[in-house]
Design an enzyme around this catalytic site. Structure first.
Site, PDB file in Angstrom:
ATOM      1  N   TYR A 117       0.795  -1.138  -0.123  1.00 24.77           N
ATOM      2  CA  TYR A 117       0.178   0.005  -0.133  1.00 24.77           C
ATOM      3  C   TYR A 117       0.871   1.264  -0.085  1.00 24.77           C
ATOM      4  O   TYR A 117       1.948   1.337  -0.560  1.00 24.77           O
ATOM      5  CB  TYR A 117      -0.907   0.235   1.236  1.00 24.77           C
ATOM      6  CG  TYR A 117      -2.157   0.838   1.066  1.00 24.77           C
ATOM      7  CD1 TYR A 117      -2.842   0.786  -0.021  1.00 24.77           C
ATOM      8  CD2 TYR A 117      -2.381   1.889   1.964  1.00 24.77           C
ATOM      9  CE1 TYR A 117      -3.956   1.612  -0.161  1.00 24.77           C
ATOM     10  CE2 TYR A 117      -3.655   2.663   1.889  1.00 24.77           C
ATOM     11  CZ  TYR A 117      -4.400   2.765   0.751  1.00 24.77           C
ATOM     12  OH  TYR A 117      -5.363   3.293   0.715  1.00 24.77           O
ATOM     13  N   LYS A 142     -19.729 -20.958  -9.907  1.00 25.31           N
ATOM     14  CA  LYS A 142     -18.991 -20.613 -11.248  1.00 25.31           C
ATOM     15  C   LYS A 142     -17.553 -20.142 -10.960  1.00 25.31           C
ATOM     16  O   LYS A 142     -16.693 -20.427 -11.834  1.00 25.31           O
ATOM     17  CB  LYS A 142     -19.535 -19.682 -12.187  1.00 25.31           C
ATOM     18  CG  LYS A 142     -19.396 -19.722 -13.537  1.00 25.31           C
ATOM     19  CD  LYS A 142     -19.681 -21.106 -13.984  1.00 25.31           C
ATOM     20  CE  LYS A 142     -19.686 -20.885 -15.665  1.00 25.31           C
ATOM     21  NZ  LYS A 142     -21.035 -20.381 -16.163  1.00 25.31           N
ATOM     22  N   ASN A 161     -20.615 -27.648 -19.762  1.00 22.51           N
ATOM     23  CA  ASN A 161     -20.045 -26.400 -20.139  1.00 22.51           C
ATOM     24  C   ASN A 161     -18.545 -26.324 -19.483  1.00 22.51           C
ATOM     25  O   ASN A 161     -17.837 -25.675 -19.962  1.00 22.51           O
ATOM     26  CB  ASN A 161     -20.924 -25.464 -19.632  1.00 22.51           C
ATOM     27  CG  ASN A 161     -22.158 -25.034 -20.434  1.00 22.51           C
ATOM     28  OD1 ASN A 161     -22.486 -25.720 -21.252  1.00 22.51           O
ATOM     29  ND2 ASN A 161     -22.659 -23.736 -20.264  1.00 22.51           N
TER      30      ASN A 161
END
Length: 754
Positions: free
Chosen positions: A42, A97, A322
């Site tokens: 950061y 997914k 798929n």
């Protein structure tokens, strides 16, 4: 046909609840331990890449996760087959997914659910998030809005936008059809194709097949109102109209007469046997409706033995899944920093899948599925756990993207790229899948000794309902039923066989057998009765010894050593009997077996040689070619120590015996596991990092396993007990229900190898 597993509501909810709610975590990929680390991650260090990206936006792919990050986005208007459940209810699917992206292609993904049914609002939201991601996967959005949303986003964004419900199904369908036509001796330019189901997936299937050469006039699309023909007005939209043809057919039945190919993305029972009879010779039937196909393979083959049939189901051959497409399409697209996923990339994916199915199937795939797969009518599409997918499909997709000009950063060394893909994938899942497949094939009658523990009962129910075989629980029937009832599994009590000393007719023969074994070891008849009738570990072992079960799982409620001692009353399970405990560690894509974690307290060099042979056998049972290292704090004689001497001698014992696996030692763990360090010893007989470690003593084995488990988060299976005459596995007393199930699967796999 595989046995269909039964998933209960309670099991599904528990899976998504434990160990933490949901299915995904975010983990830092850089050190975050010191103040310097935080300053680099950061402020102020982060300002440097910010300035570099502002100067050259392409640097975002170098200095951020953008190049390996996909957003899975839905509004929940078409969740699975459940309809419009809304954005929030779609989150479990989108998380799932994201998990599949990571599991199959090492693509990082995050789910985003947008609470709007307004296409314009949806489009604006996704477009504004574009800088965050390397690709967008749209999911579970109803038609026709999905067409509008995808097309608009593809035009407005410079990263791949892909609606998997459309194109994922289309790609796998195309891959299967390439091979089906190859087997039937037909050409895509000549076949007559009938599609039933004019939704998102159906339209995408037909469009992709036309892009591959299918003639428009040879393709008939049907919906719930019949054939979509030129001039029809009822129930039409612009996407259906694009596929209207001039034909006299008005019903699905009329359209299928004489057709070569049927594609179904519609509903159960939409196709009859009469329709199948009317098709041309060697018909191709892709009945892809889920969860039940338009016609089952059995029904189709009953009237047409020459038919090639595929479905969307995993319990039938030729699954149109798929997961064979979208992870690898995005992997290839991300790796060339693609602006889009175009038709050429989808066709390349389909052709590569088809070619892979025609190739010789490696042994590890056969191990995973419990049978040898050979290209033919029942194998036209690769299986999801084929390890070749990751290094075969993305390179084909990437090349197509480069050839068509959508790549921002083309890949120069394609061979090197393929090797890098192969190296980055975790083999754990395919090995576990192989274990489960072999267990289903074995159909073992598994004895679960500790029916008074809810973890054991959950594992027994899962074993039975996942089609592994019959689960036999040792316990009091009333207690078992009550415990199952409290966790919502009350109906499972009817499925399990519950056995105890009070309800078996074999107790006297068990006691007689045990008395013969122990009468000269200080046990009188009363001792024998207490052991056989009151100790579940001994009772379960006696059941196994008498053939009243095929395998045994125990140890969840006792220390492993104590459980082994109880089993030793019935079986020869001591070190001198040849028993060995092997623990498998799965961590960050690596699998290492550690031996002996259970039996040998302080093994000799000869014992080490036996342990190495047992460990190598377990490795091969898992589908791993063993490379054994005898590990110590010294390497090949330095530093010299009496404690390391037996590790130095053990390889010489194997030299005398003669074995068919690689081994070497003694060596430190970093030499054994780190190829770069191993390269400093060119004389070593190991051709790669070791995957079986033989350690000096049981205490060092236990320390190693528990350290990896607690500090590194390694997944542990074991100790796997080997060397007994019967398949017995002993769980850790901190095992979860899933750990216990894995041990039952290990026992069943051992039965399958006998």
């Amino acid at each position: 046909m595989a046995t269909k597993s039964k998933i209960t509501r309670e099991e599904a909810l528990s899976y998504h609840l434990e160990p933490r709610p949901g299915k995904i975590d975010i983990q830092a990929s850089v050190p975050m331990t010191t103040q310097r680390d935080l300053s680099l991650a950061y402020s102020p260090g982060v300002a440097v890449p910010c300035e570099a990206i502002a100067e050259n936006p392409e640097c975002a792919y170098d200095y951020t996760s953008k190049g390996n990050m996909v957003a899975v986005i839905s509004n929940g208007t078409a969740v699975l087959g459940l309809g419009n459940l809304g954005a929030l209810a779609s989150k479990p699917v989108m998380e799932g997914k994201a998990v599949l992206f990571k599991r199959f292609a090492d693509v990082n993904s995050i789910d985003i659910e947008l609470d709007t049914e307004d296409p314009e609002a949806f489009i604006n939201a996704v477009r504004l998030m574009g800088p965050s991601f390397g690709g967008i996967n749209l999911e579970d959005i109803k038609a026709p809005e999905c067409f509008i949303i995808e097309q608009t986003l593809k035009e407005q964004m410079d990263i791949p936008v892909f609606h998997d419900d459309q194109h994922g199904t289309a790609v796998i369908c195309a891959a299967g059809l390439i091979n089906a036509l190859h087997l039937s001796g037909k050409r895509i330019e000549e076949v007559k194709i009938v599609l039933n189901g004019a939704g998102a997936a159906g339209i995408a299937c037909l469009e992709l097949l036309k892009a591959m050469g299918a003639r428009h006039d040879n393709c008939i699309m049907c919906d719930t109102k019949g054939v979509i023909y030129q001039g029809r007005t009822e129930g039409m939209n612009q996407w259906k109209s694009a596929h209207a043809v001039k034909t006299e057919a008005r019903s699905l039945e009329e359209a299928m007469t004489g057709c070569d190919v049927f594609l179904g993305v519609s509903a159960k029972g939409a196709v009859t046997q009469e329709m199948v009879k009317s098709m041309a010779d060697n018909p191709v039937i892709f009945a892809m409706a889920n969860p039940d196909p338009e016609i089952t393979p059995e029904e189709a083959h009953e009237v047409r033995a020459d038919a090639i049939v595929a479905t969307g189901r995993s319990d039938y051959p030729n699954q149109v899944n798929n997961v064979l497409g979208f992870p690898y399409l995005f992997r290839g697209a991300l790796d060339i920093h693609a602006r889009a996923i175009n038709d050429e990339m989808k066709i390349a994916c389909a052709e590569a899948l088809a070619e892979l199915a025609r190739a010789d199937v490696p042994d590890e795939v056969a191990v995973a599925y419990g049978r040898k797969l050979t290209f033919g009518r029942d194998y036209i599409i690769p299986t999801p756990f084929d390890p070749r997918l990751i290094y075969t499909i993305p390179p084909a997709v990437a090349k197509a993207g480069m050839d068509t000009g959508v790549a921002r950063r083309p890949i120069v060394d394609m061979d090197g790229y393929a090797h890098s893909l192969q190296a980055r994938m975790d083999p754990t899942a395919s090995i576990l899948s192989g274990m489960y497949s072999r267990a289903r094939k074995a159909q073992a009658r598994m004895i679960f000794a500790e029916g008074d523990d809810i973890r054991v009962l959950r594992a027994a129910v899962a074993y039975q309902r996942n089609g592994m075989g019959n689960a036999v629980v040792v316990g009091r029937e009333a207690q078992v039923r009550e415990m199952l009832e409290t966790v919502g599994l009350g109906d499972a009590a009817r499925e399990l066989e519950i056995v105890n000393a009070a309800n078996t007719r074999h107790l006297e023969s068990y006691k007689s057998f045990l008395y013969q074994r122990l009468q000269r070891k200080g046990f009188d008849s009363q001792d024998i009765h207490r052991l056989a009738a009151r100790d579940r570990h001994v009772f379960a072992s006696l059941m196994l010894a008498h053939g009243h079960g095929d395998g045994l799982v125990t140890g969840a409620t006792r220390k492993s050593a104590h459980a082994l001692g109880l089993i030793g009353h019935v079986f020869d399970a001591k070190a001198e009997d040849g028993a060995v405990g092997v623990t498998a560690l799965f961590h960050k894509g690596r699998i290492v077996l550690i031996c002996d974690t259970l039996v040998h307290e302080w093994p000799s060099a000869e014992d080490m040689a036996l342990i190495a042979r047992r460990g190598a056998a377990v490795a091969r049972g898992l589908g791993i070619e063993p490379r054994v290292a005898f590990v110590s704090f010294s390497t090949f004689g330095y530093p010299v120590s009496e404690r390391a001497e037996k590790m130095h001698q053990a390889p010489a014992v194997l030299d005398r015996i003669g074995v068919d696996f690689e081994y070497d030692g003694e060596m430190t763990v970093d030499v054994a596991l780190n190829q770069k360090v191993l390269d400093n010893y060119p004389f070593s007989r190991l051709t790669g990092p070791a995957n079986v470690l033989v350690v000096p003593a049981r205490h060092s084995a236990s320390i190693s396993v528990k350290l990896m488990q607690e500090m590194a988060g390694a997944t542990v299976i074991g100790p796997i007990l080997t060397g007994l005459d019967h398949p017995v596995q002993i769980c850790s007393n901190v095992s979860t229900a899933n750990d216990i199930l894995n041990m039952a699967v290990m026992a069943a796999c051992e039965i399958g190898r006998q």
